[in-house]
Design an enzyme around this catalytic site. Structure first.
Site, PDB file in Angstrom:
ATOM      1  CD  GLU A 155      -2.562   1.022   2.799  1.00 14.60           C
ATOM      2  OE1 GLU A 155      -2.198   0.168   3.652  1.00 14.60           O
ATOM      3  OE2 GLU A 155      -3.544   1.774   2.963  1.00 14.60           O
ATOM      4  CE  LYS A 163      -7.063   1.072   3.469  1.00 10.21           C
ATOM      5  NZ  LYS A 163      -5.874   1.533   4.237  1.00 10.21           N
ATOM      6  CB  CYS A 202      -4.438  -2.134   4.329  1.00 10.27           C
ATOM      7  SG  CYS A 202      -3.564  -2.453   5.884  1.00 10.27           S
TER       8      CYS A 202
END
Lengths: 548, 548
Positions: free
Chosen positions: A41, A112, A152
């Protein structure tokens, strides 16, 4: 399909440096015949970028770097985390995204969806959430395969919030429903003692439910208070770990979704904390550009452990120890400090503080007459030591390492501008009981004498007055640390802590000390986070407030 | 309808104290025949509660307090900000809400919809957003009237983000569309110089569009770094201010929607900054429970202004000045400090540091031999002064006020653990050029001599070496402050700042100094925010990072 897990250690904001590393590893992975290489990330920017994300010039440079990286992706697909501007200009204007690079360009980007905003995380401060899953087809060499991108927190979602829905939806389920045969997760997930077992359990549960294997690549390295432990994973469709990268080091691991790859072991609790702290020290020193560190050696266990960890981090020739005995220092303080320095092979010098101490007493004598001696007199000594260490730090450009532990910092058993001086507080998230465990572990691991046995066995003392002993002012550390864990890490109330079997007066006193010393922690150096709640950016308390 | 604007000054976490004050003012408003009394956002808890919101026991106590307040609401309606648990347990589990209390109970609660998460605000860290408008009917004495509840950011929404949609919807429009004839806004909106004009312009625009009058009640008081200026408003349907509460003080104002009420004036820029800082000092001292403050008087303008503001805040008998001359202090430093103390009527003492200074030089002499003198030697003096002031602070329980200004703190022209020592940095968000403006204003306002004229006219110097002068190390303050405003407040890039007409070398040097000194600011005391971007909780920068 040959997949490369590219566990890099970026420096926050060093877009040029991070870009070079990423390109270098893409070349390597292609040379090794990988079909796909996956980076963590925000690998281009480094995580966490904090308010550098408000700098439009840096956002533009990160986009340019991402485009240049994509140009190099010919004959291989790369997935790379970067900051993606939202062309609509809506919301926060940027996404925390992963680019799919192939054929020399950015083929697509996934944004994300779950933006953690708790503890040390502030992602809704900066990012807009993505709006849907992204599944991409990739040529595996033996047919195409559909990969679902996630970042994540997407993989953790509500599973980490026991009994409470926070996000209310599961991007992994949606990604699987959109046709993903494999889940890829780019992460920058900071180390916490015990977290890797939790990660592997949660990921396995997710993956078993979706029946799709997982490729998880985590950032590694220390960035200020946060230590990223890497330990990337490939899980097969049953949730079994079939590959694991090294923890606490850069690693480029090749794995196949059926046959797996190298499976590195993850260190146990105490070795893990040691390796985390060592990495945190090393990267802070390297990324700030220091040559050497300086440590005040009191002869006590905190400074001894700090020195031992610093030696692990950067080598004995880059660590300088200074003992600063006062009229209250016992003989063993000096001999223990000297033995430690000798065992570790670090530079060692002694600067007695008696003359400065006496001149300070004379300076304030008029004001202090008719007053009984107390904390003020004790703090004077600690501040003289802080000033001497900072003088050496300033003169030679050495980083002063702060040695205080979490138990002390919690109850304020430390001197602001005294032993709290320094640029990095190595043990400020390590409870005193764990300081002992780490010290014994390091001694057992070392091939030569390390922390002198006397340091481990003598009763702890600040030695700021005659006959002083920590346990005169504080509960036994086993009890103190247990109460602190409930209050600081778990946000429990006084009554609930007492309900766990502790004495009311002790709990009330400990809690009162914690609250009253918020002002000291406000001015504490950056401290390396190893527990679920460290003092610092993960615990934001008012000062001029009442808490009871 | 008679409406009471109840501009209270809560202490964060002091739920009992806040409850008493709220109940007392409800009684007053009823006795005065008010139909409605409106309190600020989170009046029960105090704003900002920060991580106290993670403490379930405090949330429960705040709910109990809210219920007890509601029990007292008979014959009057009250609107009170509190933390409302979400019974569904979804999301963050709590709302930032306003209770409508009447007939002895909570009639309904409105949950804030727009949760600011930028600058000093972290509301999505804690709260779930509300899901729709709330309009309530109230008996005005001459028929019912429909009031729409909103909280702080709801009223600003995207209008504050020039050219960019952040929230994407307007709760005020929705509240009007739901039938509100009057918009009520409960706020905890911190002071920034120039913000009140912006508030009144944005509110007027909103209100003109909806054609509904506005009742806006803002918290007042200092809570750590944030200063709330009150200045509550009633705007008629045309957006005209027809009532304004006092700024920077508690106030209970009665107004009618047609005829308005008392209209207090809002101070101009420099008087406003002075009043803000005075309130910030006073409340930090009061809410932390200090009796007295201590200030190191250098003879320079920063410490002079700090002392003058402290006297305004708590009175001359609670302020102690200490001059600590060194071998580098000029005669005028001591005479100016003494004249200042005498003018202000504060306690004054002199503690020369020469002997301590010499003993410190001797202590480090072995290490420093063959080194040319530099910053390390200068910092030693500043740290001795810090240690002396802290010794007095520790001995007598006085709060040490830090005197450094924003320009110094920005470029690191200050000594960590030296002049940066203290519990509250009074001027750390005040640029040096504004320090002069505030000083001249205070002198002009005072009925007696204040800051000595020589302090205002002599060239600024840290006096840490012979013949030192600020402008030897720094650009002229007019230029420095202008560059800092672009870089710190506006996040502009180096190139964009140069594009504003500044010299490239100067801009690059200033920016380099700002970035390099992040580690000092990490350990700075709480500073009072007066600009749109203060160092501290509103500016979160990495340290081990590259920014260029």
């Amino acid at each position: 399909m040959k997949i490369a897990l590219a566990q890099v250690n970026p420096t926050v904001g060093d877009i040029d440096g991070n870009q070079s590393r990423i390109v270098e590893w893409i070349e390597k992975a292609r040379a090794e015949g990988a079909n796909l290489v996956v980076f963590p990330e925000l690998a281009v920017f480094g995580y966490p970028p904090k308010d550098l994300l408000l700098r439009q010039d840096l956002i533009r440079r990160n986009v340019r770097a991402m485009e240049q990286i994509a140009e190099r992706c010919v004959g291989i697909t790369a997935m790379v985390g970067y900051v993606q501007p939202d062309p609509s200009g809506a919301g926060k204007g940027i996404f925390n995204s992963a680019a799919i690079c192939r054929d020399g360009k950015i083929h697509a980007s996934y944004a994300k969806r779950l933006l953690p905003t708790y503890d040390v995380f502030d992602e809704t401060r900066y990012f807009s959430p993505g709006s849907g899953p992204l599944v991409t087809e990739i040529d595996s060499g033996s047919g195409t395969i559909r990969l679902g991108l996630t970042i994540c927190e997407d993989l953790w979602n509500d599973r980490q919030f026991i009994g409470r829905r926070v996000y209310g939806f599961d991007p992994i389920r949606q990604t699987a429903a959109a046709g993903a045969e494999v889940i890829v997760n780019l992460a920058s997930s900071p180390y916490v003692a015990g977290k890797q077992a939790e990660r592997e359990a949660i990921f396995a549960e997710q993956i078993r439910e979706q029946g799709a294997p997982l490729v998880y690549v985590n950032q590694v390295g220390g960035n200020d208070d946060l230590i990223f432990d890497g330990a990337g994973l490939v899980l097969d469709g049953k949730g079994q770990v079939i590959a694991r990268t090294e923890a606490f080091a850069e690693d480029l691991l090749y794995a196949d979704l059926e046959t797996g790859g190298r499976v590195e072991s993850y260190p146990d609790r105490i070795p893990g904390i040691c390796r985390a702290v060592v990495l945190g020290i090393r990267d802070y020193i390297r990324k700030c550009g220091f040559e050497k560190v300086i440590i005040g050696l009191s002869g006590g266990i905190d400074s001894a452990l700090t020195a031992a960890l610093a030696v692990e981090a950067v080598g004995a020739d880059r660590v300088c120890g200074v003992a600063m005995p006062s009229r209250f220092s016992s003989d063993h303080s000096l001999s223990d400090a000297e033995a430690l320095a000798s065992n570790l092979g670090i530079a060692y010098s002694v600067i007695p503080i008696e003359d400065v101490h006496r001149s300070m007493e004379i300076a304030v004598a008029d004001h202090f007459k008719d007053q009984s001696p107390g904390i003020a007199e004790e703090n004077i000594q600690a501040r003289i030591r802080g000033a001497i260490l900072m003088a050496l730090s300033n003169k030679f450009g050495w980083l002063l390492l702060t040695t205080g532990n979490k138990s002390e910092l919690a109850v304020g058993y430390c001197t602001l501008y005294g032993d709290m001086c320094g640029g990095l507080a190595v043990l400020s998230d390590v409870p005193k009981t764990v300081v002992y465990e780490m010290s014994r572990y390091l001694n057992a691991e070392a091939k030569r004498p390390g922390i002198p046995e006397n340091v481990l066995t003598k009763p702890p003392s600040a030695e700021l007055r005659a006959g002083q002993c920590d346990q005169d002012s504080l509960p036994p550390y086993e009890i103190l640390d247990a109460i602190l864990e409930h209050y600081v890490e778990e946000d429990m109330s006084v009554d609930d802590i007492i309900g766990c079997g502790f004495d009311r007066a002790t709990v009330e006193e400990v809690v009162r000390m914690v609250d009253r010393n918020e002002y000291k922690r406000k001015q504490a150096p950056v401290g390396l986070k190893v527990t679920s709640r460290a003092f610092g950016s993960g615990r934001r308390m008012p000062i001029a407030a009442r808490c009871h």
